[in-house]
Design a protein around this motif. Structure first.
Motif, PDB file in Angstrom:
ATOM      1  N   ASP A  94       2.488   1.734  -3.365  1.00 27.67           N
ATOM      2  CA  ASP A  94       1.494   2.193  -4.333  1.00 27.67           C
ATOM      3  C   ASP A  94       1.188   3.679  -4.140  1.00 27.67           C
ATOM      4  O   ASP A  94       1.130   4.441  -5.104  1.00 27.67           O
ATOM      5  N   GLU A  95       1.034   4.101  -2.898  1.00 27.28           N
ATOM      6  CA  GLU A  95       0.757   5.516  -2.599  1.00 27.28           C
ATOM      7  C   GLU A  95       1.895   6.416  -3.047  1.00 27.28           C
ATOM      8  O   GLU A  95       1.669   7.569  -3.401  1.00 27.28           O
ATOM      9  N   ARG A  96       3.105   5.899  -3.032  1.00 26.53           N
ATOM     10  CA  ARG A  96       4.282   6.674  -3.409  1.00 26.53           C
ATOM     11  C   ARG A  96       4.640   6.520  -4.887  1.00 26.53           C
ATOM     12  O   ARG A  96       5.606   7.091  -5.365  1.00 26.53           O
TER      13      ARG A  96
ATOM     14  N   ARG B  61       0.834  -1.211   0.000  1.00 23.87           N
ATOM     15  CA  ARG B  61       0.000   0.000   0.000  1.00 23.87           C
ATOM     16  C   ARG B  61       0.866   1.258   0.000  1.00 23.87           C
ATOM     17  O   ARG B  61       0.633   2.197  -0.776  1.00 23.87           O
ATOM     18  N   LEU B  62       1.896   1.281   0.855  1.00 21.67           N
ATOM     19  CA  LEU B  62       2.781   2.442   0.917  1.00 21.67           C
ATOM     20  C   LEU B  62       3.501   2.666  -0.405  1.00 21.67           C
ATOM     21  O   LEU B  62       3.625   3.802  -0.871  1.00 21.67           O
TER      22      LEU B  62
END
Length: 87
Positions: free
Chosen positions: A21-23, A18-19
């Motif tokens: 993907d967010e970045r 998730r991290l």
């Protein structure tokens, strides 16, 4: 590029994905950046002892009191505890 296989808890893997993907990056690239950042804090040899660079809070507080740059965070902490015990 060589491959590395890591094991982690499923929740950690989910968070890492998730991290990343967010970045807008990959877990592999994020891991590489993490290791590079941690590696920049490797102990620095000073004489016969090995010292880490000062913690961020120590760097921010430098100049508020007269403290030798050679004084470690641990030495400052121990001095504060000794001083507190006198009060």
């Amino acid at each position: 590029m060589p491959k590395l296989t890591l094991s982690a808890d499923k929740d950690v893997i989910k968070l890492a994905k998730r991290l990343a993907d967010e970045r807008g990056t990959s877990v592999s690239a994020m891991f590489s950046q993490f290791v590079a950042a941690i590696g920049s804090n490797e102990p620095i040899a000073v004489g016969e002892q090995s010292r880490r660079p000062p913690a961020p809070i120590t760097r921010r507080l430098r100049g508020l009191a007269k403290v030798s740059a050679d004084t470690s965070d641990r030495e400052l902490y121990e001095a504060a505890i000794r001083h507190k015990g006198r009060g």
